[in-house]
Design an enzyme around this catalytic site. Structure first.
Site, PDB file in Angstrom:
ATOM      1  N   LYS A  14       0.806  -1.260   0.096  1.00 29.26           N
ATOM      2  CA  LYS A  14      -0.015  -0.205   0.032  1.00 29.26           C
ATOM      3  C   LYS A  14       0.952   1.273  -0.137  1.00 29.26           C
ATOM      4  O   LYS A  14       0.641   2.280  -0.834  1.00 29.26           O
ATOM      5  CB  LYS A  14      -1.060   0.319   1.141  1.00 29.26           C
ATOM      6  CG  LYS A  14      -1.959  -1.113   1.350  1.00 29.26           C
ATOM      7  CD  LYS A  14      -2.940  -1.164   2.466  1.00 29.26           C
ATOM      8  CE  LYS A  14      -2.280  -0.927   4.069  1.00 29.26           C
ATOM      9  NZ  LYS A  14      -1.390  -2.355   4.278  1.00 29.26           N
ATOM     10  N   ARG A  89      -9.868   0.525   8.941  1.00 26.78           N
ATOM     11  CA  ARG A  89      -9.384  -1.088   9.399  1.00 26.78           C
ATOM     12  C   ARG A  89     -10.677  -1.679   9.871  1.00 26.78           C
ATOM     13  O   ARG A  89     -10.606  -2.821  10.042  1.00 26.78           O
ATOM     14  CB  ARG A  89      -8.300  -0.959  10.451  1.00 26.78           C
ATOM     15  CG  ARG A  89      -6.917  -0.553   9.965  1.00 26.78           C
ATOM     16  CD  ARG A  89      -6.397  -1.838   9.237  1.00 26.78           C
ATOM     17  NE  ARG A  89      -4.841  -2.089   9.708  1.00 26.78           N
ATOM     18  CZ  ARG A  89      -3.861  -1.411   9.567  1.00 26.78           C
ATOM     19  NH1 ARG A  89      -3.764  -0.471   8.809  1.00 26.78           N
ATOM     20  NH2 ARG A  89      -2.831  -1.926   9.870  1.00 26.78           N
ATOM     21  N   ARG A 128      11.692  -6.633   5.257  1.00 30.02           N
ATOM     22  CA  ARG A 128      11.589  -5.227   4.998  1.00 30.02           C
ATOM     23  C   ARG A 128      12.573  -4.628   5.703  1.00 30.02           C
ATOM     24  O   ARG A 128      12.692  -4.859   7.318  1.00 30.02           O
ATOM     25  CB  ARG A 128      10.179  -4.788   5.495  1.00 30.02           C
ATOM     26  CG  ARG A 128      10.102  -3.468   5.105  1.00 30.02           C
ATOM     27  CD  ARG A 128       8.250  -3.149   5.005  1.00 30.02           C
ATOM     28  NE  ARG A 128       7.796  -3.348   6.313  1.00 30.02           N
ATOM     29  CZ  ARG A 128       6.158  -3.059   6.124  1.00 30.02           C
ATOM     30  NH1 ARG A 128       5.610  -2.706   4.840  1.00 30.02           N
ATOM     31  NH2 ARG A 128       5.745  -3.254   7.202  1.00 30.02           N
ATOM     32  N   ARG A 162      11.481  -2.683  11.447  1.00 27.82           N
ATOM     33  CA  ARG A 162      10.303  -2.170  12.223  1.00 27.82           C
ATOM     34  C   ARG A 162       9.859  -3.245  13.493  1.00 27.82           C
ATOM     35  O   ARG A 162       9.968  -4.534  13.027  1.00 27.82           O
ATOM     36  CB  ARG A 162       8.876  -2.003  11.596  1.00 27.82           C
ATOM     37  CG  ARG A 162       8.714  -0.527  11.165  1.00 27.82           C
ATOM     38  CD  ARG A 162       7.463  -0.414  10.120  1.00 27.82           C
ATOM     39  NE  ARG A 162       6.328  -1.133  10.852  1.00 27.82           N
ATOM     40  CZ  ARG A 162       5.154  -1.146  10.115  1.00 27.82           C
ATOM     41  NH1 ARG A 162       5.020  -0.610   8.879  1.00 27.82           N
ATOM     42  NH2 ARG A 162       4.131  -1.656  10.429  1.00 27.82           N
ATOM     43  N   ARG A 173      -0.865  -9.738  13.047  1.00 23.10           N
ATOM     44  CA  ARG A 173      -1.475  -8.818  12.332  1.00 23.10           C
ATOM     45  C   ARG A 173      -2.134  -9.206  10.827  1.00 23.10           C
ATOM     46  O   ARG A 173      -3.065  -8.703  10.581  1.00 23.10           O
ATOM     47  CB  ARG A 173      -0.063  -7.882  11.830  1.00 23.10           C
ATOM     48  CG  ARG A 173       0.513  -6.936  12.908  1.00 23.10           C
ATOM     49  CD  ARG A 173       1.843  -6.339  12.430  1.00 23.10           C
ATOM     50  NE  ARG A 173       1.893  -5.343  11.295  1.00 23.10           N
ATOM     51  CZ  ARG A 173       2.876  -5.190  10.864  1.00 23.10           C
ATOM     52  NH1 ARG A 173       3.986  -5.686  10.852  1.00 23.10           N
ATOM     53  NH2 ARG A 173       2.775  -4.413   9.970  1.00 23.10           N
TER      54      ARG A 173
END
Ligand code: AMP
Length: 216
Positions: A14, A89, A128, A162, A173
């Site tokens: 996104k 969400r 990531r 992160r 998640r």
């Protein structure tokens, strides 16, 4: 005021898609995740409230998110076009957004659902890495900086993972996303604004979304 939404699991691309599309379409990219991370970093009241939820991979309470989004709409330009990323969400957030937009004579025009298989998401997210200085995103499997450990964009060596990008939090998640999105998808399907976009290939995803912008 105009609003489109990018809906997709963590790692569906996104943020990257929104940033890339800015080169072709004028809009403001609003990521609630980025806003929350900024608030945590700044140690603000919102940040203090959100931190523990984020670390567990749970959703931050709707009231906190709605406060943030009200501020965005209230302080933005009346002719702004927003691309929301990571928001809404929950159906409650979606209803609140519809109500807020209606107050400005606007509504959600498109909801792009970025569809990526779960195993691809896990690989993307756990690999990531992000530059703490400028926010540039790298991946240990697919997109290393040109010089190891040095950000291509700003030269910083502070490239980090992160804290919620580890496999355990990620699985939580993804579960949360699947549970919550089922009802959000139904919500937006009803109003006919939902567009499903196969999103394994970033460039194809961006082309598809651009087609919709050209049509509108
Ligand atoms: P993201 O960067 O979109 O993956 O968001 C990171 C974390 O921020 C999520 O796991 C949630 O804890 C929190 N978060 C971001 N956006 C929202 C939202 N719209 N509603 C609730 N929690 C959110």
């Amino acid at each position: 005021m105009e609003a489109v939404i990018l809906l997709g699991a963590p790692g569906s691309g996104k943020g990257t898609v929104a940033e890339d599309l800015k080169a072709s379409v004028r809009f403001e990219h609003v990521s609630t995740g980025d806003k929350l991370r900024d608030a945590v970093k700044a140690g603000s009241a919102v940040g203090l409230e959100a931190k523990a939820y984020m670390e567990r991979g749970e959703l931050v309470p709707d009231e906190v998110i709605i406060k943030i989004m009200d501020e965005v709409l209230r302080t933005g330009s009346p002719d702004a076009r927003y691309m929301f990323d990571g928001f809404p969400r929950t159906v409650h957030q979606a209803e609140m957004l519809d109500r807020s937009l209606a107050g400005y004579g606007s509504k959600v025009s498109h909801v792009f659902l970025l569809d990526v298989p779960r195993e691809v998401l896990v690989r993307r997210i756990c690999g990531r890495r992000i530059c703490r200085q400028c926010g540039a995103v790298y991946n240990i499997h697919t997109k290393q900086p040109k010089v190891a450990g040095v950000c291509d964009q700003c030269g910083s060596t502070d490239i980090y993972q992160r804290p919620d990008d580890n496999e355990e939090t990620l699985n939580n998640r993804l579960d949360v996303f699947e549970q919550q999105t089922a009802s959000l998808i139904a919500y937006y399907d009803q109003t006919g604004v939902l567009v499903r976009v196969p999103a394994e290939d970033r460039l194809e995803t961006e082309e598809k979304i651009l087609e919709y912008f050209k049509q509108s």
